[in-house]
Design an enzyme around this catalytic site. Structure first.
Site, PDB file in Angstrom:
ATOM      1  N   GLY A  11       0.850  -1.194   0.000  1.00 45.97           N
ATOM      2  CA  GLY A  11       0.000   0.000   0.000  1.00 45.97           C
ATOM      3  C   GLY A  11       0.879   1.235   0.000  1.00 45.97           C
ATOM      4  O   GLY A  11       2.111   1.141   0.147  1.00 45.97           O
ATOM      5  N   SER A  13       2.673   4.863   0.982  1.00 47.18           N
ATOM      6  CA  SER A  13       3.364   5.362   2.177  1.00 47.18           C
ATOM      7  C   SER A  13       2.321   5.977   3.116  1.00 47.18           C
ATOM      8  O   SER A  13       1.479   6.765   2.674  1.00 47.18           O
ATOM      9  CB  SER A  13       4.391   6.417   1.764  1.00 47.18           C
ATOM     10  OG  SER A  13       4.944   7.014   2.918  1.00 47.18           O
ATOM     11  N   GLY A  14       2.361   5.587   4.359  1.00 47.66           N
ATOM     12  CA  GLY A  14       1.415   6.139   5.330  1.00 47.66           C
ATOM     13  C   GLY A  14       0.055   5.470   5.319  1.00 47.66           C
ATOM     14  O   GLY A  14      -0.862   5.880   6.026  1.00 47.66           O
ATOM     15  N   ALA A  15      -0.077   4.402   4.524  1.00 45.63           N
ATOM     16  CA  ALA A  15      -1.376   3.715   4.438  1.00 45.63           C
ATOM     17  C   ALA A  15      -1.738   3.044   5.762  1.00 45.63           C
ATOM     18  O   ALA A  15      -2.917   2.934   6.116  1.00 45.63           O
ATOM     19  CB  ALA A  15      -1.350   2.682   3.313  1.00 45.63           C
ATOM     20  N   GLY A  16      -0.708   2.580   6.495  1.00 40.09           N
ATOM     21  CA  GLY A  16      -0.966   1.908   7.771  1.00 40.09           C
ATOM     22  C   GLY A  16      -0.349   0.513   7.847  1.00 40.09           C
ATOM     23  O   GLY A  16      -0.641  -0.249   8.767  1.00 40.09           O
ATOM     24  N   LYS A  17       0.525   0.201   6.920  1.00 35.20           N
ATOM     25  CA  LYS A  17       1.126  -1.143   6.875  1.00 35.20           C
ATOM     26  C   LYS A  17       1.857  -1.469   8.178  1.00 35.20           C
ATOM     27  O   LYS A  17       1.613  -2.497   8.806  1.00 35.20           O
ATOM     28  CB  LYS A  17       2.114  -1.247   5.681  1.00 35.20           C
ATOM     29  CG  LYS A  17       1.472  -0.916   4.326  1.00 35.20           C
ATOM     30  CD  LYS A  17       2.469  -1.009   3.185  1.00 35.20           C
ATOM     31  CE  LYS A  17       3.562   0.055   3.172  1.00 35.20           C
ATOM     32  NZ  LYS A  17       3.063   1.440   3.019  1.00 35.20           N
ATOM     33  N   THR A  18       2.765  -0.594   8.569  1.00 39.10           N
ATOM     34  CA  THR A  18       3.573  -0.834   9.765  1.00 39.10           C
ATOM     35  C   THR A  18       2.693  -0.848  11.019  1.00 39.10           C
ATOM     36  O   THR A  18       2.850  -1.718  11.888  1.00 39.10           O
ATOM     37  CB  THR A  18       4.650   0.261   9.899  1.00 39.10           C
ATOM     38  OG1 THR A  18       5.406   0.295   8.683  1.00 39.10           O
ATOM     39  CG2 THR A  18       5.575  -0.001  11.066  1.00 39.10           C
ATOM     40  N   SER A  85       5.893  -1.810  -2.135  1.00 34.47           N
ATOM     41  CA  SER A  85       5.857  -2.817  -3.216  1.00 34.47           C
ATOM     42  C   SER A  85       4.830  -2.475  -4.295  1.00 34.47           C
ATOM     43  O   SER A  85       3.797  -3.130  -4.411  1.00 34.47           O
ATOM     44  CB  SER A  85       5.631  -4.231  -2.660  1.00 34.47           C
ATOM     45  OG  SER A  85       4.814  -4.277  -1.522  1.00 34.47           O
TER      46      SER A  85
END
Ligand code: ADP
Length: 183
Positions: A11, A13-18, A85
């Site tokens: 997703g 940057s800043g989508a919430g993956k981490t 990715s």
């Protein structure tokens, strides 16, 4: 020991993956898994140090992460990857590498560019829109949405904990994680 698998968050940057990975990880540990995190931002300071943001460099970065994820999966780890990715074909390559050794679960963190820019946690969108940062995914560089992800997470409608719960539920459904045993 449970079987290894890779849970791959993709997703913007800043989508919430981490954020979501960091809630899912401890829950998996609680259920007896060995957890390893491969975070794109962190990998770029070590394993992929020196790589930039051209398509070629992005692909190299993702292939490296896929390779490491595959090795760890082989040894029974639950590998949580958080990496933009952006290219479908490269995510597919990572999937193939991992699937030599275990399951691959793709979780598309489907936060819109508008919402990511509104959050702008790292202040990067402002710089991308002003042109100070070039080749920024979703603004001036492509993001190819997954065509058939195992999971699609709508962080604009869900709190991070809810997204994490959906992820763990899916892992249970796939037989990768033991269901909660009542005490
Ligand atoms: P990424 O790893 O995709 O670059 P981060 O997890 O670093 O993104 O940042 C996402 C930001 O969005 C965090 O500051 C997080 O608190 C915030 N956020 C707000 N709502 C949500 C949500 N529903 N799910 C995940 N993150 C959210």
């Amino acid at each position: 020991m449970p079987d290894g698998f890779t849970l791959w968050f993709t997703g913007l940057s800043g989508a919430g993956k981490t954020t979501i990975a960091e809630i899912v990880g401890p829950e998996l540990e609680r259920r007896g898994h060995l957890v390893e995190y491969l975070d794109g931002d962190v990998v770029r300071t070590h394993l992929s140090k020196g790589l930039g943001f051209s398509k070629e460099d992005r692909d190299t970065n993702i292939e490296r992460i896929g390779w490491v994820a595959s090795r760890l999966t082989r040894h029974g780890a639950a590998v949580l990857v958080s990496a933009i990715s952006p290219y479908e074909e490269t995510r597919q390559k990572a999937r193939e590498l991992v699937e030599e050794n275990g399951d691959f679960v793709e979780a598309f963190v489907a936060t819109s560019v508008e919402e990511c820019a509104r959050r702008d946690v790292k202040g990067l969108y402002e710089k991308a829109f002003s042109g100070e940062i070039k080749e920024f995914t979703g603004v001036s560089d492509p993001y190819e949405e997954p065509s058939d992800p195992e999971l699609r997470l709508d962080t604009e409608e869900q709190a991070p904990e809810e997204s994490a719960q959906i992820v763990v539920g899916k892992l249970e459904e796939l037989g990768l994680v033991r269901s909660e045993v009542p005490a």
